[in-house]
Write an enzyme that holds these catalytic residues in place. Sequence first.
Site, short mmCIF file in Angstrom:
data_model
loop_
_atom_site.label_atom_id
_atom_site.label_comp_id
_atom_site.label_asym_id
_atom_site.label_seq_id
_atom_site.Cartn_x
_atom_site.Cartn_y
_atom_site.Cartn_z
N LYS A 22 0.84 -1.20 0.00
CA LYS A 22 0.00 0.00 0.00
C LYS A 22 0.88 1.25 0.00
CE LYS A 22 -1.64 1.69 4.05
NZ LYS A 22 -1.37 3.11 4.28
N ASN A 23 1.85 1.29 0.91
CA ASN A 23 2.64 2.52 1.05
C ASN A 23 3.53 2.78 -0.16
OD1 ASN A 23 1.39 2.99 3.44
ND2 ASN A 23 3.16 2.49 4.74
N CYS A 118 -4.11 12.95 12.77
CA CYS A 118 -4.92 11.76 12.67
C CYS A 118 -4.82 11.06 14.01
CB CYS A 118 -4.48 10.86 11.53
SG CYS A 118 -2.91 10.08 11.82
N ARG A 123 1.21 14.69 13.23
CA ARG A 123 1.72 14.53 11.88
C ARG A 123 1.83 15.82 11.08
NH1 ARG A 123 -0.61 8.87 9.66
NH2 ARG A 123 1.42 8.79 8.70
N ASP A 308 4.57 0.36 11.96
CA ASP A 308 3.34 -0.21 11.39
C ASP A 308 3.14 -1.68 11.77
OD1 ASP A 308 2.75 2.21 10.29
OD2 ASP A 308 3.19 1.66 8.22
N ARG A 400 -8.71 0.11 4.44
CA ARG A 400 -7.73 1.04 3.85
C ARG A 400 -6.43 0.32 3.56
NH1 ARG A 400 -6.12 5.30 7.57
NH2 ARG A 400 -4.64 5.46 5.87
C1 UD1 Z 1 4.75 6.66 6.31
C2 UD1 Z 1 3.79 5.52 6.12
C3 UD1 Z 1 3.17 5.11 7.45
C4 UD1 Z 1 4.27 4.80 8.48
C5 UD1 Z 1 5.26 5.97 8.56
C6 UD1 Z 1 6.45 5.68 9.45
C7 UD1 Z 1 2.93 5.92 3.90
C8 UD1 Z 1 1.78 6.26 3.04
N1 UD1 Z 1 2.74 5.95 5.20
O1 UD1 Z 1 4.00 7.77 6.79
O2 UD1 Z 1 2.37 3.95 7.26
O3 UD1 Z 1 3.69 4.60 9.75
O4 UD1 Z 1 5.77 6.27 7.24
O5 UD1 Z 1 7.12 4.55 9.02
O6 UD1 Z 1 3.99 5.57 3.41
N2 UD1 Z 1 6.88 14.25 10.85
C9 UD1 Z 1 7.04 15.58 11.21
N3 UD1 Z 1 7.05 16.51 10.21
C10 UD1 Z 1 6.92 16.18 8.89
C11 UD1 Z 1 6.77 14.83 8.53
C12 UD1 Z 1 6.76 13.87 9.54
O7 UD1 Z 1 7.15 15.91 12.40
O8 UD1 Z 1 6.95 17.09 8.04
C13 UD1 Z 1 6.84 13.22 11.92
C14 UD1 Z 1 5.49 12.50 11.95
O9 UD1 Z 1 4.53 13.22 12.68
C15 UD1 Z 1 5.88 11.18 12.61
C16 UD1 Z 1 7.30 10.93 12.08
O10 UD1 Z 1 7.78 12.20 11.64
O11 UD1 Z 1 5.90 11.33 14.01
C17 UD1 Z 1 7.36 9.93 10.94
O12 UD1 Z 1 6.57 10.39 9.87
P1 UD1 Z 1 6.87 10.01 8.35
O13 UD1 Z 1 8.08 9.15 8.26
O14 UD1 Z 1 6.83 11.26 7.55
O15 UD1 Z 1 5.59 9.13 8.03
P2 UD1 Z 1 4.63 9.24 6.77
O16 UD1 Z 1 5.42 9.41 5.53
O17 UD1 Z 1 3.53 10.18 7.07
#
Ligand code: UD1
Length: 422
Positions: A22-23, A118, A123, A308, A400
């Site tokens: 999915k990701n 969420c 996030r 995850d 999802r």
């Molecule tokens: C992706 C995955 C999700 C997984 C996560 C961590 C997808 C669609 N989703 O989510 O399933 O749980 O990686 O492995 O691929 N953060 C900030 N600022 C930002 C971006 C992130 O503070 O601009 C923080 C987030 O709140 C979180 C952490 O960094 O606490 C990790 O987030 P991130 O690696 O960006 O996860 P996603 O890409 O959203």
Amino acid sequence: MDSILVTGGKPLRGEIAIAGAKNAALTLMPATLLSDEPLTLTNTPRLSDIKTMTALLQSLGAEVSALADGKVMAMSSHGLNSTRADYEIVRKMRASNLVLGPLLAREGHAIVSLPGGCAIGARPMDIHIAAFEAMGAIIDLKDGYLHATTQGGLKGGVVKLRFASVGATENVLMAATLAKGTTIIENAAREPEIVDLATCLRAMGAQIEGDGTSRIEIQGVDRLHGATHPVVTDRIELGTYMLAPVIAGGEVECLGGKLSLVESFVEKLTEAGITVEETDRGLKVRCDGGRPKAVNVTTEPFPGFPTDLQAQMMAMLCFAEGTSVLEEKIFENRFMHAPELIRMGAKIDVHGGTATVHGVEKMKGAPVMATDLRASVSLILAGLAAEGETQVNRVYHLDRGYEHVEEKLGAVGAQIERIKGQ
Ligand code: UD1
């Protein structure tokens, strides 16, 4: 709303085919915005998040068709006519923010709704924003939307991420393929989905080196062309189904599974006394009826233990012999499954980002509430071994991220059915 009814106590035996990730699919689909030639993905999972991304791309003017029963996505962005990702779609799925990089790269501007928080955490988007600013974008927040513009397009440069965010790495990687000059992403995320994205982008003509390491170098090109790309195996679905026989007993072979996708997870299974065997078709997990041993787990960016799989691992540790400590280091609020597992008889203490799980011999089925995607499936896993019936309510989260969960587990002997909501 549908619910899933599981009756515990049936050992599992057989094979489960693991779907495409999915990701990975959710970042490969927006890559179509980078080219006016067709991009075709094979091995796409059939999930509601994929439908949400389809709707988002279509709202931008892309053509997206699901072929072969949804396993192939044929996309084309030659008729792109909008650069605005609307709140109505973005609020449903955070991964919608992955259109920002491609739109900025191709059109030089984009308006993308902020996704909002969420259930599992706030996030924010600050890492994405800082990265695009380092590439020359000007980004303002107005009415809940990020308004991003560039003067004459994105420019390469050194983009150092303050945290190895998966989404930010993917967004910048896509954008940098069409930026002027060389972009270096420092502290890049190393997840297999990023390597899969880079592989697809290279097939489209991008020049990328270093994906899978913390330093990715991208040499911008003038245009990308069409390609066909198979989506990598879903390591989270793989890990989830590998835990099913550990919890319920029996032997399951997860077809398409590879050790390299789940190494840190398998290390923990081995420590818990579980046998995992790599076959020429996938990964086989055997549990001879004894309880697994307690193990301590800390979630980390890849190659560490994936956040995850934390909820599913907790479901297993509820039945383990001894006390386990789970530390969640990626999201600030990701133990919502704990109170539901406690309703089934688990013994768990949560303090901030740490959960202490005291293993019990037996749990009892109960009506429980699915709070997020991975929490939902952890309750199903626990239900496989709990005495009596577990009804998991609000399973829209589950749909999802897991295709046909009741069919896949039912085929290996679980007693599981979907109860259609009104
Ligand atoms: C992706 C995955 C999700 C997984 C996560 C961590 C997808 C669609 N989703 O989510 O399933 O749980 O990686 O492995 O691929 N953060 C900030 N600022 C930002 C971006 C992130 O503070 O601009 C923080 C987030 O709140 C979180 C952490 O960094 O606490 C990790 O987030 P991130 O690696 O960006 O996860 P996603 O890409 O959203």
